[in-house]
Design a protein around this motif. Structure first.
Motif, short mmCIF file in Angstrom:
data_model
loop_
_atom_site.label_atom_id
_atom_site.label_comp_id
_atom_site.label_asym_id
_atom_site.label_seq_id
_atom_site.Cartn_x
_atom_site.Cartn_y
_atom_site.Cartn_z
N MET A 100 81.98 21.56 88.46
CA MET A 100 81.57 22.13 87.18
C MET A 100 80.79 23.42 87.43
O MET A 100 79.91 23.47 88.29
CB MET A 100 80.71 21.10 86.44
N ALA A 101 81.11 24.45 86.66
CA ALA A 101 80.44 25.75 86.81
C ALA A 101 79.00 25.68 86.33
O ALA A 101 78.68 24.92 85.42
CB ALA A 101 81.19 26.82 86.03
N ALA A 102 78.17 26.46 86.92
CA ALA A 102 76.79 26.57 86.47
C ALA A 102 76.76 27.35 85.15
O ALA A 102 77.51 28.31 84.98
CB ALA A 102 75.94 27.29 87.52
N PRO A 103 75.91 26.95 84.22
CA PRO A 103 75.84 27.69 82.96
C PRO A 103 75.24 29.08 83.17
O PRO A 103 74.55 29.34 84.15
CB PRO A 103 74.93 26.82 82.08
N GLY A 104 75.50 29.96 82.21
CA GLY A 104 74.89 31.28 82.19
C GLY A 104 73.91 31.34 81.03
O GLY A 104 74.17 30.81 79.95
N TYR A 105 72.76 31.94 81.27
CA TYR A 105 71.72 32.03 80.24
C TYR A 105 71.40 33.49 79.95
O TYR A 105 71.20 34.27 80.88
CB TYR A 105 70.44 31.33 80.70
N LEU A 106 71.35 33.83 78.69
CA LEU A 106 70.85 35.13 78.26
C LEU A 106 69.42 34.90 77.79
O LEU A 106 69.17 34.05 76.92
CB LEU A 106 71.68 35.71 77.12
#
Length: 102
Positions: free
Chosen positions: A1-7
């Motif tokens: 599972m890919a790591a999430p991206g946060y803005l």
């Protein structure tokens, strides 16, 4: 599972009427790109250091790449123009989160 991206965004709104035009459009674009708001304003308190943000927003996307595509995409590029002149500053960083353990 890919790591999430946060803005992560910090801003100071100087023209709420103008900023409302941006906020009328931005949430739908975030959702369409698979993102969600985790923080949008609300109270805050500096616990360490000298950072004194006026307003903070945090958005989560399925991956770093998804968040970057959202930001660079045609839809959000147009929406960003709606907040022109509405803030004293609008700082945004994109960070990669931690992949959930399997």
């Amino acid at each position: 599972m890919a790591a999430p991206g946060y803005l992560i965004v910090e801003m100071n709104i100087k023209d709420m009427e103008q900023y409302r035009k941006y906020m009328a459009e931005a949430p739908a674009a975030v959702k369409a790109a698979g993102g969600e708001y985790l923080v949008r304003g609300g109270r805050s308190e500096t616990l360490e250091g000298d950072w004194q943000p006026h307003r903070v927003a945090v958005l989560r996307f399925p991956s770093y790449e998804t968040a970057k595509s959202f930001y660079d995409g045609e839809q959000y590029t147009k929406i960003r123009k709606l907040r022109a002149g509405a803030t004293d500053y609008f700082n945004m960083v994109l960070v990669e989160g931690v992949a959930a353990p399997v």
